[in-house]
Every structure is written in C-alpha cells, then in structure tokens.
Design a protein around this motif. Structure first.
Motif, PDB file in Angstrom:
ATOM      1  N   ILE A   1       1.068  -1.345  -0.218  1.00  0.00           N
ATOM      2  CA  ILE A   1      -0.252   0.062  -0.237  1.00  0.00           C
ATOM      3  C   ILE A   1       1.179   0.880  -0.210  1.00  0.00           C
ATOM      4  N   ARG A   2       1.865   1.091   0.857  1.00  0.00           N
ATOM      5  CA  ARG A   2       2.641   1.989   0.517  1.00  0.00           C
ATOM      6  C   ARG A   2       3.043   2.371  -0.393  1.00  0.00           C
ATOM      7  N   GLU A   3       3.868   1.790  -0.941  1.00  0.00           N
ATOM      8  CA  GLU A   3       4.284   2.146  -3.183  1.00  0.00           C
ATOM      9  C   GLU A   3       4.000   2.207  -3.666  1.00  0.00           C
ATOM     10  N   ALA A   4       2.906   1.631  -4.108  1.00  0.00           N
ATOM     11  CA  ALA A   4       1.729   1.728  -4.186  1.00  0.00           C
ATOM     12  C   ALA A   4       0.554   3.603  -4.513  1.00  0.00           C
ATOM     13  N   PHE A   5       0.208   3.618  -3.425  1.00  0.00           N
ATOM     14  CA  PHE A   5      -0.465   4.616  -3.280  1.00  0.00           C
ATOM     15  C   PHE A   5       0.237   5.964  -2.666  1.00  0.00           C
ATOM     16  N   GLY A   6       1.635   5.540  -2.379  1.00  0.00           N
ATOM     17  CA  GLY A   6       2.193   7.010  -2.226  1.00  0.00           C
ATOM     18  C   GLY A   6       1.623   7.418   0.148  1.00  0.00           C
ATOM     19  N   LEU A   7       0.883   6.326   0.513  1.00  0.00           N
ATOM     20  CA  LEU A   7       0.315   6.765   1.477  1.00  0.00           C
ATOM     21  C   LEU A   7       1.404   6.156   2.444  1.00  0.00           C
ATOM     22  N   LYS A   8       1.608   7.336   3.844  1.00  0.00           N
ATOM     23  CA  LYS A   8       2.036   7.045   4.940  1.00  0.00           C
ATOM     24  C   LYS A   8       1.621   5.869   6.263  1.00  0.00           C
ATOM     25  N   ILE A   9       2.360   5.259   6.673  1.00  0.00           N
ATOM     26  CA  ILE A   9       1.437   4.280   7.195  1.00  0.00           C
ATOM     27  C   ILE A   9       1.112   4.116   8.493  1.00  0.00           C
ATOM     28  N   VAL A  10       0.897   4.010   9.310  1.00  0.00           N
ATOM     29  CA  VAL A  10      -0.052   4.470  10.587  1.00  0.00           C
ATOM     30  C   VAL A  10      -0.994   3.282  11.601  1.00  0.00           C
ATOM     31  N   THR A  11       0.587   2.430  12.398  1.00  0.00           N
ATOM     32  CA  THR A  11       0.324   1.715  12.907  1.00  0.00           C
ATOM     33  C   THR A  11       0.523   1.307  14.382  1.00  0.00           C
ATOM     34  N   GLU A  12       0.315  -0.011  14.577  1.00  0.00           N
ATOM     35  CA  GLU A  12       0.189   0.052  16.628  1.00  0.00           C
ATOM     36  C   GLU A  12       1.149  -0.523  16.588  1.00  0.00           C
ATOM     37  N   ALA A  13       2.134  -0.202  17.570  1.00  0.00           N
ATOM     38  CA  ALA A  13       3.271  -1.015  18.049  1.00  0.00           C
ATOM     39  C   ALA A  13       2.881  -1.714  19.603  1.00  0.00           C
ATOM     40  N   LEU A  14       2.801  -3.081  20.027  1.00  0.00           N
ATOM     41  CA  LEU A  14       2.763  -3.475  21.223  1.00  0.00           C
ATOM     42  C   LEU A  14       4.138  -3.232  22.049  1.00  0.00           C
ATOM     43  N   ASP A  15       4.684  -3.615  21.735  1.00  0.00           N
ATOM     44  CA  ASP A  15       6.023  -3.598  22.436  1.00  0.00           C
ATOM     45  C   ASP A  15       7.193  -3.325  21.381  1.00  0.00           C
ATOM     46  N   GLU A  16       8.376  -3.924  22.458  1.00  0.00           N
ATOM     47  CA  GLU A  16       9.376  -3.680  21.786  1.00  0.00           C
ATOM     48  C   GLU A  16      10.016  -4.191  20.166  1.00  0.00           C
ATOM     49  N   ALA A  17       8.974  -5.985  20.622  1.00  0.00           N
ATOM     50  CA  ALA A  17       9.568  -5.743  18.799  1.00  0.00           C
ATOM     51  C   ALA A  17       8.467  -4.660  17.186  1.00  0.00           C
TER      52      ALA A  17
END
Lengths: 362, 362, 362, 362
Positions: free
Chosen positions: A162-178
């Motif tokens: 999606i990031r590459e095809a649409f040029g959108l910035k990805i916002v996504t949740e991190a639950l821990d260090e990994a």
C-alpha cells in the motif's frame, strides 16, 4: 537545554488549630531539604508557600506532619511538552506529509488489516480522498484473547504494498519493543494505543525511535498524565509526538467512550504538540462519526483519524463504527469545508485576536 | 394517542447449569404475570425471551430466581420524546422566536442578574448580536449557602425592562413551584437546571405550565434519564421541551465538566426534541467557550447558551467562564459561519443522504 | 457563633513569562478588594498568596488576568459541618432512638409502602431485629413517569400504624415542601434523596423543620458538595443532619452504583455529623448487600440503611436489591458481630490511638 | 478441556417500524453465518434471538442493518476464569505460602526498594506481623519521567537477601518481558500493575511463566475487562492468577482512587480466582488505610496488600499513603480480628446458607 524548574511553588495549608511550634516544624523541614519556606499567617490559619526547589518533590510527604491540613501541589511536572519552553507549534513530518501544519491531516483506513483485497480497496478510497496517511493494525489489542488478533507477517507485506502503490504513509500500532522494530522497518508513524499510554517500557522504546509517534490518550487519563506520557517519549530524544484524543471512559452509555473535545483547546494552551481526534473509537457508532468529525475540526484539531471499511458489516473488528466509502468521502468533504470557514474567520479579521484553537502553525 | 408498548421484549439468560425444571419455573412465572415466554435452547444454555407485556415491568425481579444468570431489559421506557411517535422535529416557539427551526437559536446573557446597569449593558450586546433570547438568573442555585444567591424581586423588574426595551425573550431558572409561577409572570422560557433534572415535583410543575421548558442535562445523567426527565414534563401535557447539554461529571480536571457533544446526534436519533449546547458551563473556562461553541454548531446543535458579561473579572458568579462583549460577538459570527457551511454541504448534494446531525427541521 | 473564616488562603500562580508589572497588577487588585497579598518570588516564577479575606471570594475571577497561570482555591467553604467548629461528634436523636452514638443504628424496611399487609409484615421483622428505624417511601422518585409512584395518603396511615404498633421511628422521603409538612405530621426523620441533594429549595425547607434530616449523597456529588448540602440545612438552624453514603455513578457495570466506603473516614475526619451507609441502593443487587453491610460497619459507619421485603420477587420497585427476612436478620447479626470486634479492638489497647473510623461518640 | 460456548445467546431488537422483509433479511444473515435465529414477534416489535454459535461473534455488526434498533450481547466472553468451569475456589501457592485458602494473605512492604537499610527494616516488621509476602518494587512505573524510578540491580540483591533472611515470598512488579525474567530469577510472584492491565504482550508473557501472577485492576477497567485480562494469562497456561482491587478512577477527590469493594463479591460470584484488596493505592491517604483494610476483610477479600515504611515522611514515593510500623501492626491485628468474626458467623450457623463473600475455600 535550559530547563525551567516546574516543581515550584507548592503550598502547605495548616489547620486552624495548628500551633506555632507545628508551623515552625514544617518550615524547618522544608528548609532542611533545600527549599525556601514562605509562611503566610492568616486570620484563622497559616499557609506556607514553598519555592526554590530544583528537583522533583512529592508534596504529599508533608500531609501527615502534625498540624498540616492540606498540601497543594501547584505546577505541572512536565517540561518538554510545554509551550513555556517552545512557543511555536510543532509540525511533525513523515516524509513529505505533515501533521500540525496548515493542512488538515487525515489518517484513515480499516481497524485491522484483514486481507489483501480489503486493505487495497480501502487504501484506494483513502488515496482518492486526498488523505496522506493510511492506518491499519497488523495485530490488534483486543480485550478478549479469543477474538481476531490480526494478520501478522502477511499484514506487513500488505502495508508495504500500500505504501508503495498509493504513496500513503503507514500509521500502525506497536504493542511492544518488537512491534516498534517492525513499524520502523515497514511503517512511517508508530501508534501507541490508549491501553498502552502508561506502558512506560513501550514509551521509552518509542522515544528511542526515529519515527514520529502518535500517542492516544488513555481511557482514564487526565490531561496531565497524557502530557507526561508524551514527556516520557520526548525525554528519550524523540520530539516528534502527535497527541490523539479518542474519548475517555465515563458512565455514559450512548457511546463507547465520551469524546472530550475540550481537550483540544486545553492541549493547545499548554503544549506545542499537534493534536488529532479519533471520532471512530471516540464514539463507537458509525452514525456519530461524521458529526463528531465536523466538531473536531471546528474545535481546532490538527487532523482526524477515521475508520473506513469497504464492507463494514463484514468487518472482523469494530465494524459498528467503520464508515462505508461513501460516508467517508462525504466526511472528508465536510471536514475540509469546516476547516475552510474556520480559517477564513481568522483571515477576515486579522487585527482581532483569533479565538483559541483556530490557529495552527505560525 | 396510540402508545406503543415500550416495555418489551426482555431476555432472561439461564446459567449453563440450570435444570429443565428451573427453566420451566421461570416460564411459568412469566406467563402467570401475563406475558408470553419464548424459550430458546442453545448449545450450552437456554435463554427465555419475554414479549407481550402491556405495562411496565422491572426485569430485575427475575434476577434472584434459581438458575437465572442475567436479565436483559431491552427497550427504553419513554414514549412521548421518541421519534417513533413523532418523526418530524419539534420546533419550540416563544412568541415570534423559535428553537429547533432553520435559524440557529442563541440564548445569551450573564450568569446572574447583578444590577440594572450590568443587565442592560449585557442585553444591549445580546440584541446587537442578533440573538433572540436573554438568559439571566434572578436567583442562583449555588453549591455553597454563603455565596451570592441572586437579586430577588429587583431582578424580576430588570428582566421585565429588558424584555420590553430590547424585545428579547427571557430564559430564567425556576428552582421550585413558586419559581415556575414567577417565570410565568415575567419570563418566556422556564429553565430547569442540571441539579434539578430529577426533581420530579419541579418537572411535573413545569409540565403544567404553558411556557416552553429548557431542560438541562444532569451532571451524572445518562441519555435515558435525561429523556425520561423530558418525558415527565411532556406527560403532564407540556410538549414544548428543549434539551440542553451542559457537560457531565468525569475524572477530567482541565474543565469544570466534560461536554459530551456526542449527545447531540444521540438525541437526534432518538427524539424529535430540539437540543442546545451550553459551552460556558460545559467547560467553565472562557478560553474554551468559543472553540466549543463552534464544535457544538458543527455537530448539529439547534442553538447555543452562552454566558457574557460586560466585566467578567468583576462578575459575582462564574466570572471565569463569561466572555467579554467582543469575545461574544466574535463567537456569534463564527457560529453562524459554521452553521452556514454545514447547511450548504447538504444543499450541494441534495440526492445524498445528509449525515446525521445537520438536518434540523423538515 | 464566632465563625472562622474558611475562605483563606488562596494561591495565584503566575506564568514563568509574567512581568513584574503583571505581578504588581494582581497584587493591586487583591488589595483593592480588601485582602492581603503575599508575593513569593521563585526561581522561575512567582506565586501570590492571599489571606485575610472576610467574605466569600471566587478565585476563578483572577484566572483571566494577564500573566496568571492558575488559581488555587485552598480551603473548603463550609463552616457548620466541620470539626474545626465542633470537635465532638453529633448524636442525632429521634425520640429515644439515636444515630451517631454507641449503638449501631439500623434503618430498615421496604423501598416503597405497597399495601398494609406488606408493610406490617416487614415492620414486624424490623422490630424483631432490634432496629429502631423503619424506612418506607409513601411516594417514590422514579426515573420514569410510568412506573409505580407510591401509595399516597393510604401510605401515611399505614406508616402511622407501624409507628404506634411497633414503636419504630419512621424515616421517609420528602420530595418537596408539601412533603416536608407531611413527614413532620406523620414521621420522625426527613429523608432527602440522592436526586434532590442539590435541590436547594428543599434543603432550606428541611432546614426549617424540627425533625432530623437524613441527607443522601448525590450520585455525582463530591465530598465537598455533599457537606455543603448539609451546610444548607444547618444554615437554616436545623443541626440534626445525618449523612448517608449510597454510592456514586461511575463507569462500573457490576453494580448499580459504586459504593464509596472511603467517604466514611473522609467525612469523619472533616465533620462531626454521623454517617450511615445504604448498601442496598449502593449496589443494587441482593447478593452484595450483606458483604457490603459488613464492610460498612467495619469501616466505621454509624449505621446502615437496608431494604427488606417479605416477598422481594414481587416487590413493585427495586426488588432485585431487597433482602428476604431471613437474609436481613442474618445481616443484622453479622453487622453487630463486626461492630463488636471493632469496638473491642479499641478497648483492648486503650493507650493506643485508635485507628480512624472506629471511634464514634466521645 | 471441554470449553463451554460462552458466545450465545444474543438478541437483536428490531424497530417498531421494521418490515417483515427487514426481519427476514436479518434472519437470513444470521443463518448464513452459521447460527440459529429465533424470531419473537411482540405486540409492537419483533426481537430475534441468536443461539448455537461456536465461535466469537461481534454483535455490533448487525447494528447498521435496516430495521435493527439495538443488538444485545448477552454473555461474557471469558471461559477459564469462570466458576461455570471450575466451581471450587483456586488456592494460589507460592512455596509454602498460599493465597485464597483459610488464612488471610497479607502482602506488605514499601512502595519502592530505596536502600538496604530501609528494605530490611521494613521486612523485619512484615515478618513480625506474621505476613508471608513482602512487596517492594525494584523499578517503579511513575507518571512522570523525572521522579524516582527505582533502584535497579542493587534492588534485586536486596530482595534476594530479604527472601533468604526472613523467609518472605517476594511480590514485585514486572513492566515488560525482561522484567518477567528478572522476577522469575529473584522473586516469587509477578505483579502486573494497574497501568499494564491491558498490556497484552506483558499478559501473555506472564502467562508463559511458572510463577503466580498478581493482576491489579486497571483504573478504568470494568469487571469484564479485568477478568478478560486474567483470561489472557490463563489462556497461555498459567492458572495461578490472583486478582487485586486497587480502586478505580472517578470524579471523587477525597481519595486518589475510589476503592470499589463491591468488586470482591462480584468476582466471587463469577470466578474461582482469589481476590485481594490494596487499600494503600486504593485511597492514597494513610489515615484511610486501616479502616478500608478492615472493610476489605469484612467484605470477604482473600487478603490485603499494604504499604508500610519505616519512615513514611521520608519515602521517595507514595509516602502519604504508607503506614508507620506501629500503624501497620495494628492494622494486621484488626484485620485478623475481623476475619475471625466473619468466619465464626458462618460456623455458628452451619445449616444456614452463608452470605456471599465469607466463604473462601472449600
């Protein structure tokens, strides 16, 4: 950085029955630990001001001393988040997209990445709306261990596409260090969810990242606690923090959470950080999302976080609050119209002091 | 009037361990008191639906029966307030002024009538802004018995003068039956304050009046309780009720109350009654009033209730939340601008279903 | 009575950026209105203490002055309720029965008087338990206008019969001025319900009565507001006020209200008034009433208010929380046992300072 | 393990205006996704029960279908925590010490390990009181990044010394995966703090440990969310979970949190897990700790968690709520006395059904 002391003053209120000796003892203790005491005798009782402290002090320690009625901690223990330190508003950038600037920032997407078809269909709508940010959780923090927990590795591949095809910035949740590591590899903005707002290990970890952090308000967080959570991130060196109001827990039952829009002008008054509103989680009901999005823009938010799904009635999580593509596009149009009128109000009367909340970046 | 039964259905959930005999006993009791029982055996437990009830029933009475796990009351016990009964929106009229129609209703004035000069100075500003309603309390419900309680008789004379001189409709609070009589003599709209939202004697008394009633939401009232308070008034024959959101009590400390703007679309979905927002009491801080007023209009409120004072820093009550005349006039302009854009959105796409909250009167 | 000033001190915190001129202006205003200003320059900001005020002052009026960051009101605006004024605990008497003394006070009865048979059957149990007070509402404050509202005149006759036949003191709710008159004629203690805790007309009216007043805590009332409501009654000359904790409204859903037992030691620390707990309304579920009654006695309450019904599953209101006669008698026995051990703890170690909450009357 | 389906039944309530076609469409969808539909036509509207579901289902997905008024999810989505599955109460063991059995469990110690002298002085008092568990945080979850965060490695050595010298079991908080490892090496019980109650990564990690887990209730957690957090731990295979009530966040300001003692009987009714109460964090004020500890035991808690400090007025964190050694020893004596009377009540009337909350282990 020249840090202002934010731990003074403090006020100790003595009981009307407190003796001169008790007042003296409190003064002595204050000075013994390196502060200055300012006794203020009143008609019926004495209060003692404290100034000059250079480090943190927990005023409640005075509460049990003989003769003490109450201890009032006055100032807030944050430093880096305050406008005292940095009067200009912060613009947080993710590549060529920004949050906190002239443009209304819109982050939209499904609650969770369910499969490639769903994610791409939604991303297409998000791009079409002119939004610059795509949200979508690869894993989900779910209240029950038995509900859909997200897609895992396959989800990351989809986000990358999606990031590459649409040029959108990805916002996504991190639950821990990994999780922080994974967002750093595949995404653009690290989201810290409401349930983790006081997960200090995670905050510190995000503070060591180079990516912007979107920090959701905890569901029982005071304004002070929310700003202190941002302070945790900034204290590690990452100053790119975006706050996101998503409702607090109250007795009210007509919404999933009570969206506290007054937090937007309140943040603005105290802090230079940009603040978004998430009316999807903040209400939990699709029919309220658009009106509350309009209100969020009108109150002066820097942007919106919106859940949209190509087929809300088949969504694997939070379907009841997701908008259809049509509803979402209509929302974006309404939001921009409200933003426009809000700005034109200011421009029409340049001499007048604009009312708070409409000014975004200098 | 053909009243729909609003007390059905109900659902009794049996424990997984409930015996057939226990299920049978519950069914028997349901039928003995005149309802219909619908047992639904499931894989691991049985539920029993109840329909057909003609009168009120307190489902919690089943909770202590053997084998019962939970009782679910499903529908809401109000009738006259609902859109089920009256799909068109109610327009409440006070003489030639209206609340709930095309025009945004603005009720403005000081918290309390302090003296003739103050009241007239403020009334002039209110008239100048184009607002049709003047608010001002002759007595004040104050948390402490030792603070300013209002002006009494002299206040009524001042209100009468304002009504005649400026053509403004007078909105003022009644604290008891005698108060309702006085508002009937000297005013145009009876205000019931948040602290009296469940003062049923007062609600019934207002229900017997010929004047419109502005009913503020109680500070811990659920949506259902608020609508039921309106139902109390309407059940006495007075259908001219205006609801007013003024914030609820939560843990948050950056505002005096947490303004729950989602109550506006929630009321709209359930009820035909108009709904206003009071951002002055709803925030308690002057700097937030204008942004929250914009948000209130954007979310779809039918009007605003605003505190304005010619000299806020000398106000005898609630000075911290009162706007100056300049701030107030700017607020009114901004509110109308937001209202305009909200309406034009709808008109530009007449075929599309407008998003909830923007449609006011048919 | 020599009333202590309870309105001082107050603290104004200036912004770090406040100029000397702004500090001077605030000092000038403070002194202009008759108070004493105590400027306290700190390392980075100045605070200004205020003392010497003789009358009420709303500190929030300073909030909008240039350079002011925050205003801290320090002391509580009540006078008659405080232990500052009257260190000994108040024992409230209704004839030969007392609340606040050595003996645990128990007020028990049905939620509402439904008919003579029910009321007398329950009264017999209450007398048998050794309780001295009978509760029972002749009319009921009900959330919905369509549910059972009470028995009216017939109810008063039944209460009179119970009073004479069983020697029980009658505790019953007044909803308005006419209600206060009726309780004065037929009852012994005027109950003010939670929904009317800030119905100031009613509070003043009860303050002019010669009967003791049982004041329930409002469902969103802070401790301060609750004590100020008592202050309203006492300011009219009636010092026989009994406080009753009945739970507050929170997000929690496993109970109808959240019983805040910490209010018992909090009241004890500030006030000389006796305080009861109502675990029936405070939980809304019969199975919790007895454990919470034990806890109430253990925390130091002066008594309990308990709903008991001869046939809870047929009760016309609040059946789910009413105890059966057997459960009630068992509760009373448990409550006395807990009270006994609590007292014996104190007596065994007379030299030790007893822990707060166990001391009742001097 | 044969898991009962806990996801049924569910109830869909149609609007009074819903057409037969709309009802039919909903029934069709229910059956298409594999469940059984039970339409229940009523006098004015139809409800549709759903049973037979084998997996999780989010009922809110039906909310936006045409004609649907409301969707009622009936049962709770937990399995392993419920008494349905395991009627006998769980006794959690840490070596020769137990929580949930006959004996009242007491966990006591300072908020944070500050230095060896402090920790050993307190441990000596704890041992002297007969308590079996020592609490003390090596690091502290603090709201501000600038306050004392704990002692680190040196703290672990001190805990190890206390464990060996006094035979006390060590209860200490883990903030992340690394923290769980450290507690496994040096401690006996892993504490999950209120702020991490919905940190699912941490819950899963604790679920893979062999140590008992003490799970504090989140400050805005419903009973259901709290039990589901326990379910997360148990779903990973660790069944040794102890719940700990520590107060919830409300509007009340006389305490730091509102201790919700009704959660004890509520947990007992639903779950086999033991439940403790922490009146220190639950009130935040030393003068309330002992009365609320008595109440906690009286309501039926399996134990207490108490903060004690050898010099509370010099404590580096939470000094205001820490008891002195004398206060603590007095509290333990009072708690045992209350526990004794609570048990003797049951034993004196073995035939009667004991009131809920007093029975602990079979």
């Amino acid at each position: 950085m020249n840090e202002p002391s934010t731990y003074e003053p403090m006020l100790i209120v003595m009981k009307p029955s407190a003796t001169a000796r008790e007042v003296g003892a409190v003064v002595e203790i204050i000075e013994a630990i390196g502060f200055r005491a300012h006794p203020m005798p009143g008609a019926t009782r004495t209060a003692i001001g404290i100034t000059g402290n250079k480090g943190p002090i927990d005023g409640r320690r005075f509460e049990n001393l003989p003769g003490v009625a109450e201890v009032i901690r006055v100032t807030k223990p944050y430093k880096l988040v305050t406008r005292d330190l940095r009067p200009d508003k912060t613009i947080v950038r993710a590549g060529d997209a920004a949050i906190g600037g002239e443009e209304l920032a819109i982050i939209a997407g499904p609650c969770a990445i369910e499969n490639r078809d769903q994610a791409l269909a939604v991303a297409r709508i998000v791009q079409q709306s002119g939004a610059r940010f795509f949200r979508g959780c690869v894993w989900k923090a779910r209240t029950s261990p038995y509900t859909f927990q997200g897609l895992g590795d396959e989800g990351w591949e989809i986000l990358t596409e999606i990031r590459e095809a649409f040029g959108l910035k990805i916002v996504t949740e991190a639950l821990d260090e990994a999780g922080v590591d994974l967002v750093e590899q595949h995404g653009d903005v690290i989201q810290i969810g409401a349930r983790n707002m006081q997960n200090y290990s995670l905050l510190k970890c995000a503070g060591r990242s180079r990516l912007p952090v979107l920090l959701k308000r905890g569901m029982a967080a005071t304004l002070e606690e929310w700003l202190l959570a941002a302070e945790y991130i900034m204290a590690e060196g990452n100053y790119n923090v975006v706050l996101c109001e998503r409702g607090v827990r109250t007795f009210a039952q007509h919404t999933r959470n009570t969206l506290d829009l007054a937090s937007v002008p309140a943040v603005r008054r105290l802090s230079h950080l940009p603040v978004l509103v998430d009316p999807s989680h903040g209400t939990g009901a699709a029919y309220m999302v658009t009106p509350m999005a309009r209100a969020s823009v009108a109150v002066g938010a820097d942007g919106l976080m919106i859940e949209v799904h190509n087929q809300p009635d088949r969504a694997l999580s939070d379907g009841a609050q997701a908008l259809t593509p049509e509803q979402y596009l209509s929302l974006v149009a309404e939001a921009h119209a409200i933003r426009g009128v809000a700005r034109s109000i200011i421009n029409q009367s340049p001499s007048a002091t604009p009312s708070p909340g409409l000014v975004t970046a200098a």
